[in-house]
Design a protein around this motif. Structure first.
Motif, short mmCIF file in Angstrom:
data_model
loop_
_atom_site.label_atom_id
_atom_site.label_comp_id
_atom_site.label_asym_id
_atom_site.label_seq_id
_atom_site.Cartn_x
_atom_site.Cartn_y
_atom_site.Cartn_z
N ALA A 234 63.76 113.39 109.69
CA ALA A 234 63.30 112.01 109.51
C ALA A 234 62.73 111.46 110.82
O ALA A 234 61.71 110.76 110.83
N ARG A 235 63.38 111.77 111.94
CA ARG A 235 62.91 111.28 113.24
C ARG A 235 61.58 111.92 113.61
O ARG A 235 60.68 111.24 114.13
N GLU A 236 61.43 113.22 113.33
CA GLU A 236 60.17 113.90 113.63
C GLU A 236 59.04 113.32 112.79
O GLU A 236 57.91 113.18 113.27
N ARG A 237 59.33 112.96 111.57
CA ARG A 237 58.30 112.35 110.73
C ARG A 237 57.90 110.98 111.28
O ARG A 237 56.71 110.61 111.25
N GLN A 238 58.87 110.23 111.81
CA GLN A 238 58.55 108.95 112.45
C GLN A 238 57.63 109.16 113.64
O GLN A 238 56.64 108.43 113.82
N VAL A 239 57.95 110.15 114.46
CA VAL A 239 57.13 110.45 115.64
C VAL A 239 55.72 110.86 115.22
O VAL A 239 54.73 110.42 115.80
N LEU A 240 55.63 111.69 114.18
CA LEU A 240 54.33 112.12 113.69
C LEU A 240 53.50 110.93 113.22
O LEU A 240 52.30 110.82 113.54
N ASP A 241 54.11 110.01 112.49
CA ASP A 241 53.40 108.82 112.02
C ASP A 241 52.87 107.99 113.19
O ASP A 241 51.75 107.48 113.15
N ASN B 246 49.03 106.85 114.76
CA ASN B 246 48.60 105.50 115.13
C ASN B 246 48.05 105.44 116.55
O ASN B 246 47.71 104.36 117.05
N GLY B 247 48.01 106.60 117.22
CA GLY B 247 47.42 106.67 118.56
C GLY B 247 48.35 106.30 119.69
O GLY B 247 47.90 106.08 120.81
N LEU B 248 49.66 106.25 119.42
CA LEU B 248 50.61 105.87 120.48
C LEU B 248 50.86 107.03 121.43
O LEU B 248 50.89 108.19 121.02
N ARG C 278 59.08 102.27 121.15
CA ARG C 278 59.13 101.84 119.75
C ARG C 278 60.41 102.35 119.06
O ARG C 278 61.03 101.63 118.27
N LEU C 279 60.81 103.59 119.38
CA LEU C 279 61.96 104.18 118.70
C LEU C 279 63.25 104.10 119.51
O LEU C 279 64.31 104.56 119.05
N GLY C 280 63.19 103.53 120.72
CA GLY C 280 64.39 103.35 121.53
C GLY C 280 64.99 104.65 122.01
O GLY C 280 66.21 104.86 121.94
N MET C 281 64.14 105.55 122.51
CA MET C 281 64.63 106.84 123.02
C MET C 281 63.93 107.18 124.32
O MET C 281 62.97 106.52 124.72
N ALA C 282 64.42 108.22 125.00
CA ALA C 282 63.82 108.64 126.26
C ALA C 282 62.47 109.31 126.01
O ALA C 282 62.26 109.94 124.97
N GLU C 283 61.56 109.16 126.97
CA GLU C 283 60.24 109.77 126.82
C GLU C 283 60.35 111.29 126.73
O GLU C 283 59.60 111.93 125.98
N ALA C 284 61.30 111.87 127.45
CA ALA C 284 61.50 113.33 127.39
C ALA C 284 61.92 113.76 125.99
O ALA C 284 61.54 114.84 125.52
N THR C 285 62.69 112.92 125.32
CA THR C 285 63.12 113.24 123.95
C THR C 285 61.92 113.21 123.00
O THR C 285 61.80 114.06 122.11
N VAL C 286 61.02 112.26 123.20
CA VAL C 286 59.80 112.20 122.40
C VAL C 286 58.98 113.47 122.59
O VAL C 286 58.49 114.06 121.63
N ARG D 288 58.47 120.22 118.76
CA ARG D 288 59.04 120.76 117.52
C ARG D 288 58.12 120.54 116.33
O ARG D 288 58.00 121.39 115.45
N ILE D 289 57.44 119.38 116.31
CA ILE D 289 56.48 119.10 115.24
C ILE D 289 55.36 120.12 115.26
O ILE D 289 54.97 120.68 114.23
N LEU D 290 54.82 120.38 116.45
CA LEU D 290 53.73 121.34 116.58
C LEU D 290 54.17 122.72 116.11
O LEU D 290 53.43 123.43 115.41
N SER D 291 55.38 123.11 116.49
CA SER D 291 55.90 124.42 116.10
C SER D 291 56.10 124.52 114.60
O SER D 291 55.69 125.50 113.96
#
Length: 209
Positions: free
Chosen positions: A152-159, A163-165, A173-181, A187-190
């Motif tokens: 679910a989190r990866e899908r949020q990141v993909l969305d 949006n060009g973020l 936006r998601l309240g997490m570390a940039e390294a985590t993003v 992982r999404i790319l893989s």
């Protein structure tokens, strides 16, 4: 420090790029290549963060070299050729960014930093060409990848990529570390068998339509 490899078959151009990039406090030029084959060999051995890659080079061109560097280093294409096909082919090969050689020095340095952070970048002068070319090569709906492997989190990141973020904006936006993003993007790319975040962003935009 951002470790940078510069690949261009023109010695004078390489020297100029080295001079520009070496003058930045946060960049270190770790190698130079005169063709695509040498760029692949040096990048595999030196493991730079970013490869600044020309397209037209002997032995192995920049697009073919970019394909071989997937998972090794982020590639920023820098070329005099801004045709539709070159833009589309470079990004399809996995390039993280595309700039024309008439870009000024400060914009070039900032582009290297952007790609090193894990963000994508396309020169404004070729964005329209990219959109047009992608429209001509749009895969049929049946070719869309299966998103069920994403969390679910990866899908949020993909969305949000769609949006060009940037990674930093997604982190806020998601309240997490940039390294985590950045980890989520990898992982999404893989999982979706994509070569770059630019491809992921295009996919996300396509799925939202």
């Amino acid at each position: 420090m951002i470790r940078l490899l510069i690949a261009d078959d023109h010695a004078a151009v390489r020297a100029g790029l080295v001079l520009i990039c070496s003058g930045a406090d946060d960049l270190e030029v770790v190698g130079e290549a005169a063709d695509g084959a040498e760029a692949v060999e040096l990048a595999t051995r030196l493991r730079p963060d970013v490869v600044l890659m020309d397209i037209r080079m002997p032995r192995l061109d920049g697009i073919a070299a970019t394909k071989k560097l997937a998972g090794v280093a982020d590639v920023l294409i820098l070329t005099t050729y801004g045709s539709d096909a070159h833009v589309f082919d470079a990004l399809a090969a996995g390039a993280a960014g595309f700039l024309l050689k008439d870009t000024d020095a400060e914009a070039l340095l900032e582009a290297v930093r952007t790609v090193a952070r894990g963000d994508g970048l396309i020169s404004p002068s070729v964005t329209r060409a990219l959109i047009a070319e992608f429209g001509r090569h749009r895969p049929p709906p049946s070719a869309a990848p299966d998103l069920s492997a994403l969390t679910a989190r990866e899908r949020q990141v993909l969305d949000l990529l769609g949006n060009g973020l940037s990674n930093a904006e997604i982190a806020r936006r998601l309240g997490m570390a940039e390294a985590t993003v950045k980890t989520h993007v990898s992982r999404i790319l893989s999982k979706l068998d994509l070569r770059s975040r630019v491809q992921a962003a295009i996919l996300a935009r396509d799925l939202s339509q």
